[in-house]
Design a protein around this motif. Structure first.
Motif, PDB file in Angstrom:
ATOM      1  N   PHE A   3       0.994  -1.127  -0.133  1.00 51.64           N
ATOM      2  CA  PHE A   3       0.130  -0.095   0.410  1.00 51.64           C
ATOM      3  C   PHE A   3       0.735   1.054   0.051  1.00 51.64           C
ATOM      4  O   PHE A   3       1.397   1.887   0.697  1.00 51.64           O
ATOM      5  CB  PHE A   3      -1.134  -0.197   1.209  1.00 51.64           C
ATOM      6  CG  PHE A   3      -1.666  -1.042   1.721  1.00 51.64           C
ATOM      7  CD1 PHE A   3      -3.395  -0.987   0.531  1.00 51.64           C
ATOM      8  CD2 PHE A   3      -1.651  -2.532   2.036  1.00 51.64           C
ATOM      9  CE1 PHE A   3      -3.565  -2.396   0.397  1.00 51.64           C
ATOM     10  CE2 PHE A   3      -2.932  -3.468   1.828  1.00 51.64           C
ATOM     11  CZ  PHE A   3      -3.500  -3.183   1.400  1.00 51.64           C
ATOM     12  N   GLY A   4       0.789   2.346  -1.205  1.00 54.76           N
ATOM     13  CA  GLY A   4       1.104   3.751  -0.795  1.00 54.76           C
ATOM     14  C   GLY A   4       0.481   4.815  -1.525  1.00 54.76           C
ATOM     15  O   GLY A   4      -0.752   4.611  -1.814  1.00 54.76           O
ATOM     16  N   VAL A   5       1.479   5.668  -1.613  1.00 55.48           N
ATOM     17  CA  VAL A   5       0.854   7.231  -2.557  1.00 55.48           C
ATOM     18  C   VAL A   5       1.798   7.193  -3.028  1.00 55.48           C
ATOM     19  O   VAL A   5       2.800   6.876  -4.145  1.00 55.48           O
ATOM     20  CB  VAL A   5       0.455   7.710  -1.178  1.00 55.48           C
ATOM     21  CG1 VAL A   5      -0.510   7.541   0.074  1.00 55.48           C
ATOM     22  CG2 VAL A   5       2.510   8.037  -1.353  1.00 55.48           C
ATOM     23  N   PHE A   6       1.579   7.919  -4.431  1.00 57.31           N
ATOM     24  CA  PHE A   6       2.181   8.490  -5.575  1.00 57.31           C
ATOM     25  C   PHE A   6       1.110   9.767  -5.778  1.00 57.31           C
ATOM     26  O   PHE A   6      -0.151  10.085  -5.840  1.00 57.31           O
ATOM     27  CB  PHE A   6       1.064   7.399  -6.715  1.00 57.31           C
ATOM     28  CG  PHE A   6       0.398   8.082  -7.183  1.00 57.31           C
ATOM     29  CD1 PHE A   6      -0.174   8.876  -8.509  1.00 57.31           C
ATOM     30  CD2 PHE A   6      -1.378   7.193  -7.554  1.00 57.31           C
ATOM     31  CE1 PHE A   6      -1.347   9.271  -9.623  1.00 57.31           C
ATOM     32  CE2 PHE A   6      -2.530   7.164  -7.497  1.00 57.31           C
ATOM     33  CZ  PHE A   6      -2.437   7.583  -8.380  1.00 57.31           C
ATOM     34  N   SER A   7       1.754  10.567  -6.374  1.00 50.50           N
ATOM     35  CA  SER A   7       2.143  11.785  -6.722  1.00 50.50           C
ATOM     36  C   SER A   7       2.107  12.750  -8.455  1.00 50.50           C
ATOM     37  O   SER A   7       3.044  11.367  -8.528  1.00 50.50           O
ATOM     38  CB  SER A   7       2.951  12.987  -5.747  1.00 50.50           C
ATOM     39  OG  SER A   7       2.986  14.527  -6.467  1.00 50.50           O
ATOM     40  N   ILE A   8       1.627  13.384  -8.841  1.00 51.25           N
ATOM     41  CA  ILE A   8       1.331  14.225  -9.808  1.00 51.25           C
ATOM     42  C   ILE A   8       2.182  15.323 -10.449  1.00 51.25           C
ATOM     43  O   ILE A   8       3.150  15.672 -10.866  1.00 51.25           O
ATOM     44  CB  ILE A   8       0.370  13.506 -11.129  1.00 51.25           C
ATOM     45  CG1 ILE A   8      -0.769  15.059 -10.220  1.00 51.25           C
ATOM     46  CG2 ILE A   8       0.062  12.179 -11.446  1.00 51.25           C
ATOM     47  CD1 ILE A   8      -2.191  15.511 -11.417  1.00 51.25           C
ATOM     48  N   GLY A   9       2.576  15.741  -9.030  1.00 56.35           N
ATOM     49  CA  GLY A   9       3.024  16.604  -8.570  1.00 56.35           C
ATOM     50  C   GLY A   9       3.084  17.830  -9.390  1.00 56.35           C
ATOM     51  O   GLY A   9       3.856  18.855  -9.924  1.00 56.35           O
ATOM     52  N   ASP A  10       1.411  17.664  -9.484  1.00 55.63           N
ATOM     53  CA  ASP A  10       1.392  18.876  -9.617  1.00 55.63           C
ATOM     54  C   ASP A  10       0.978  20.674  -9.407  1.00 55.63           C
ATOM     55  O   ASP A  10       1.401  20.127  -8.235  1.00 55.63           O
ATOM     56  CB  ASP A  10      -0.267  18.928 -10.328  1.00 55.63           C
ATOM     57  CG  ASP A  10      -1.546  18.469  -8.982  1.00 55.63           C
ATOM     58  OD1 ASP A  10      -1.260  17.837  -8.545  1.00 55.63           O
ATOM     59  OD2 ASP A  10      -2.443  19.485  -9.223  1.00 55.63           O
TER      60      ASP A  10
END
Length: 373
Positions: A3-10
């Motif tokens: 389980f984790g998190v992701f970012s698209i860095g907007d």
């Protein structure tokens, strides 16, 4: 399951204040998010690759991964995504192997074509060749990590003669590759052919579409002789926003949803939540919704949540991570462990891949397992 998190860095204006973070603030927020994710016990932090505003996600994700490797100790560092179409596969092979060494193996990557059309001509590519680029470039990348002298001639780059990519992968075990796709069956086919993972970032799609894509990948994985369909390696995306009271969550998140750069101005929050995995509510509602993904995805290996999109301030994002780590993921771990059969494959960490190598269970592209299987 991981389980984790992701970012698209907007870099999106906060619709409640109008403030846009500086590039410096947003870059450092990615570091803060990754560190907090590890502190609360999450397994994965992933970041996208972009080359254009309004994104500040790294054009070269291994730079951030290498820095995070020095800031963390346990969490897996991944991408969401690595642009296989517009990034030279030789550069990918070198950069990610280098980051893999610095992270002591805590690196994998998700390959994708991206969602920004103008990137293609910026790097001398034709968007109409997106699928052929993805296929040819990965065929080369796969060889670069497994062969010490590569001869190559293809359609999209200059030939190679006796080329050796350095550094070699850590322990001669390449970083695990997830092939990310939202809508392209060719990419599911590619993942199955190589015996790699398939990541469906289903934040925009209904469960019927997601289920069909995963079923295709699983059936083709079995077709190529890598094992039964239920042994295929699957990852899913998702998006959540939580508060103790569901109405508080909806009220707080609505302005961010309405102005989000990728889906703002379309469906209502309620309709979008009904049609996609977006879950805005309490931790219990997130748990219930996430457990339902198994109904159409089967027993899968990685679940990542988008939690910092659309201008949400860093303080709020860190609160979301705290709720994930303290209230949501511990319950999900217990429930997944109780429901999954023992035959469900482990998530592909470096240690797991090393054990598979020792047991002779490395996938052979298009032709089943190795001779020792």
């Amino acid at each position: 399951m991981q389980f984790g998190v992701f970012s698209i860095g907007d870099m999106t204006p906060d619709p409640t204040t109008g403030r846009v973070p500086t590039e410096h603030e947003r870059i450092n927020s990615l570091v803060a998010i990754a560190r907090r994710a590890e502190e609360v016990g999450l397994d994965v932090f992933a970041v996208g690759q972009h080359h254009n505003p309004p994104f500040v996600a790294p054009a070269n994700p291994p730079i951030l991964m290498a820095y995070l490797a020095a800031q963390t100790h346990r969490i897996q560092l991944s991408t969401a995504t690595t642009l296989i179409t517009t990034t030279d596969p030789v550069r990918i092979a070198e950069d990610y192997a280098f980051a893999q060494h610095l992270a002591q193996g805590r690196v994998d990557l998700t390959l994708g074509r991206g969602n920004t059309g103008p990137v293609y001509p910026w790097f001398g590519k034709d968007i109409r060749a997106g699928i052929p680029l993805a296929v040819e470039n990965y065929a080369l990348l796969h060889r670069l990590w497994r062969e010490t002298e590569v001869d190559f001639s293809g359609r999209f780059r200059t030939p190679l003669q006796g080329f050796t990519s350095t550094p070699r992968p850590l322990d001669d075990i390449p970083p695990f590759v997830w092939h990310g796709s939202i809508r392209s069956p060719e990419i599911a086919e590619q993942a199955a052919y190589y015996g790699d993972g398939f990541f469906h970032n289903n934040i925009f799609w209904n469960k019927e579409h997601t289920g069909r894509m995963i079923d295709l990948y699983r059936s083709r994985y079995a077709h190529y002789g890598h094992g039964p369909a239920e042994q295929a390696i699957v990852g899913l995306g998702g998006q959540v926003f939580m508060r103790r009271n569901s109405q508080d969550a909806i009220r707080e998140f609505r302005p961010y949803f309405d102005r989000a750069p990728v889906y703002g101005g379309g469906s209502s929050l309620e309709d979008f939540s009904a049609q996609t995995p977006l879950t805005v509510g309490t931790p219990d509602q997130v748990i219930e919704r996430t457990l339902s993904f198994r109904d159409y995805a089967g027993d899968y290996q990685r679940q990542l949540f988008l939690i910092d999109h659309a201008g949400l301030p860093l303080k709020t994002v860190l609160e979301q991570i705290d709720l994930l780590g303290e209230e949501v993921v511990p319950v999900l771990r217990r429930e997944v462990a109780a429901r999954a059969p023992q035959s469900t494959p482990e998530a592909p960490t470096h240690a797991v891949l090393a054990r598979r190598r020792a047991e002779g269970r490395d996938p052979v592209p298009g032709g089943g397992r190795g001779a020792a299987a």
